[in-house]
Enzyme design. Structure first.
Site, mmCIF file in Angstrom:
data_model
loop_
_atom_site.group_PDB
_atom_site.id
_atom_site.type_symbol
_atom_site.label_atom_id
_atom_site.label_comp_id
_atom_site.label_asym_id
_atom_site.label_seq_id
_atom_site.Cartn_x
_atom_site.Cartn_y
_atom_site.Cartn_z
ATOM 1 N N HIS A 1 9.097 -5.647 -6.273
ATOM 2 C CA HIS A 1 9.271 -4.945 -4.977
ATOM 3 C C HIS A 1 9.512 -5.871 -3.735
ATOM 4 O O HIS A 1 9.259 -5.380 -2.559
ATOM 5 C CB HIS A 1 8.079 -3.749 -4.803
ATOM 6 C CG HIS A 1 8.350 -2.638 -5.099
ATOM 7 N ND1 HIS A 1 8.488 -1.484 -4.377
ATOM 8 C CD2 HIS A 1 8.522 -2.285 -6.368
ATOM 9 C CE1 HIS A 1 8.471 -0.539 -5.210
ATOM 10 N NE2 HIS A 1 8.629 -0.821 -6.440
ATOM 11 N N GLU B 1 -3.641 6.536 9.101
ATOM 12 C CA GLU B 1 -2.284 5.720 9.511
ATOM 13 C C GLU B 1 -1.501 6.763 10.243
ATOM 14 O O GLU B 1 -1.860 7.905 10.498
ATOM 15 C CB GLU B 1 -1.476 5.799 7.920
ATOM 16 C CG GLU B 1 -1.855 4.729 7.087
ATOM 17 C CD GLU B 1 -0.818 4.456 5.965
ATOM 18 O OE1 GLU B 1 -1.156 3.543 5.371
ATOM 19 O OE2 GLU B 1 0.327 5.027 6.193
ATOM 20 N N ASP C 1 -0.080 1.728 0.116
ATOM 21 C CA ASP C 1 0.201 3.016 -0.088
ATOM 22 C C ASP C 1 0.931 3.305 -1.450
ATOM 23 O O ASP C 1 0.972 4.495 -1.848
ATOM 24 C CB ASP C 1 1.396 3.445 1.160
ATOM 25 C CG ASP C 1 0.894 3.401 2.653
ATOM 26 O OD1 ASP C 1 -0.543 3.722 2.669
ATOM 27 O OD2 ASP C 1 1.444 2.979 3.531
#
Length: 521
Positions: A100, A272, A161
């Site tokens: 990632h 958030e 997340d």
């Protein structure tokens, strides 16, 4: 002058076309050299294309070999072998988790990729004692850690997340999400690490044992060693989550409410913020998963042409505590200045909430919209500058753009361990801001990179004091500027634990002398 992100793409092209021009050990001799090693796992020399890709989908640097380790000893043997080849070899090594990275940071051009997910196996161990913890492989996915710890009614405290990332991968960066304001990033929630250094040594370290290496590796961008095991503290896991969303029209109220919530003793468990630009019918989109508090008023809400600010919060609870949870949530909501018509909520299981992004991923994959270029920009901004930043970026630079989610939420510096390698602003409260764009086609990639560059250029000229999270720089001068007063310590640690600059070449912080590359003009 700071090189633009477009210049960086030119550099990627240079590498892809053969920018590495010197190698002491001929490329054709590398496989035979590696094949001679005694391993529990194995090397791949031909099927290496997957290891030359990452989530960013903007770069591809093929390695000469991929190690599929069957043990930590395989990783140590391989790195030690490269170390003993000496400083005249250009061979480098990169640990790749779930891939990632955004700009090739987990790749190694003409080098060796370690496929860390091969280490998952059955080595995860949960200790549910007085101070519970889990020992997990550096190549284990966080979603698997969660599934295993929930069997004992336990879970880690701090998350990202997206949970389909490896333990070693997030700990090499920081690991942030809506729990960071309370528990700190994931790197502030580690008891112990096992690391294979750039010399091939396997070292167990903690805050009290080999502490310098421990703190160096946390947030160290893979520069000091490969994290092969982490001991993560656990806490009792709730069964359910009340998940809420509200909207603001006013940026000041939006940020002040967030700052009030993260400083309160009794508050939400996850906080958030999101910036929403040119998203019509936002409340109608929410209705498929959330219940409006006031269906009539919410149906009359118009979002066209507005810059909106979404505050997302959760409150953890167990079914027998639902009444208490309701009262606590209502008390907190009464202190906020959101638009009443925009209050939406839903109750989900704890794992459903934590794995929420994966659900969206499955939908995007079905539409062929997941494996596209992701020219993301992740930055950290001091609280004192967030309004100046927002006025220019959301009011001017991005006023007509809608390429993906924009996250913006504050955290507390006191929850971050300043002994680690991560660089953060020198203010007690600072904001994490993420521009999570997806780009379809070359024009869209260029447009998004141009916007990213304009954001950074403005921030530099205006003295915003931005620090990049998942930093992406191309020159030593930029890295020195990024680390500031920490640069000397970072360099000293590199010399101590990876003196030949073998590890994580894709970060482009240090380079082996014989493998240095010119910047594109």
């Amino acid at each position: 002058m700071r090189p633009s992100l477009l210049q960086y793409l030119k550099l990627l092209l240079l590498l892809a076309l053969g920018g590495v021009t010197t190698m002491h050990v001929p490329k054709q001799d590398v496989p035979s050299s590696l094949e001679a090693l005694t391993l529990d796992g194995h090397f791949s020399f031909h099927d290496v294309s997957a290891a030359a890709q990452d989530f960013g989908n903007l770069s591809s640097f093929p390695p000469v070999a991929v190690l599929h380790p069957g043990s930590v000893a395989d990783i140590a043997t391989t790195i030690r072998h490269v170390f003993l080849m000496g400083e005249h070899s250009t061979l480098t090594v990169a640990a790749r988790g779930h891939g990632h990275s955004l700009y090739g940071q987990s790749q190694a051009a003409e080098g060796i990729i370690i496929s860390m997910e091969s280490l998952q196996s059955n080595t995860m161990r949960v200790n549910p004692g007085v101070s519970p913890y889990v020992d997990a492989s550096g190549g284990e996915l966080w979603i698997n850690v969660l599934h295993e710890t929930l069997k004992y009614g336990l879970a880690p405290k701090s998350w990202t997340d997206y949970l389909h990332l490896t333990v070693g991968g997030t700990l090499s960066n920081a690991g942030v999400s809506g729990q960071t304001f309370r528990h700190g990033p994931q790197i502030s929630n580690v008891n112990e690490l096992e690391i294979v250094t750039g010399r091939g040594d396997v070292i167990t370290c903690s805050p009290k044992q080999n502490s310098d290496l421990f703190h160096a590796a946390l947030g160290g961008l893979g520069q000091f060693g490969v994290i092969t095991r982490a001991r993560i503290p656990l806490e009792p896991a709730p069964k359910m989550v009340r998940w809420l969303r509200v909207l603001y029209l006013d940026f000041t109220s939006f940020t002040e409410d967030q700052e009030m919530l993260i400083s309160a003793e009794k508050t939400f468990d996850y906080i958030e913020g999101f910036v929403i630009i040119n998203r019509t019918g936002i409340l109608n989109n929410w209705r498929s998963s959330f219940n409006p508090q006031d269906p009539v008023r919410s149906s009359q809400f118009e979002s066209d042409g507005k810059v909106l600010f979404c505050l997302e919060m959760t409150k953890n609870f167990n079914p027998d505590e639902a009444d208490v949870m309701e009262q606590e949530v209502n008390t907190l909501l009464s202190q906020l200045r959101y638009m009443p018509s925009s209050l939406f909520h839903t109750d989900v299981t704890y794992i459903e909430f934590l794995d929420r992004v994966h659900s969206s991923e499955m939908k995007l994959r079905a539409k062929g919209m997941w494996e596209v270029p992701h020219p993301w920009l992740n930055i950290i901004i001091p609280r004192s500058m967030i309004h100046k930043f927002a006025k220019e970026v959301f009011g001017k630079i991005l006023k007509d753009s809608n390429n993906g989610p924009i996250l913006l939420y504050p955290v507390n510096k006191s929850r971050w361990d300043n002994r680690t390698s991560v660089v953060i602003p020198d203010e007690e409260v600072f904001y994490l801001v993420a521009f999570l764009s997806s780009a379809l086609g070359p024009h869209n990639i260029k447009h998004t990179l141009d916007l990213n560059y304009r954001i950074i250029e403005f921030s530099d000229k205006a003295g915003i004091g931005v620090k990049q999270y998942l930093p992406n720089y191309t020159t030593e001068q930029e890295w020195q500027s990024h680390f500031g007063a920490r640069w000397d310590t970072f360099q000293q640690r590199k010399k101590a634990y990876d003196p030949l600059a073998i590890l994580a070449p894709g970060q482009r912080i240090f380079q082996k002398a014989s493998a240095s590359l010119p910047l594109p003009s």
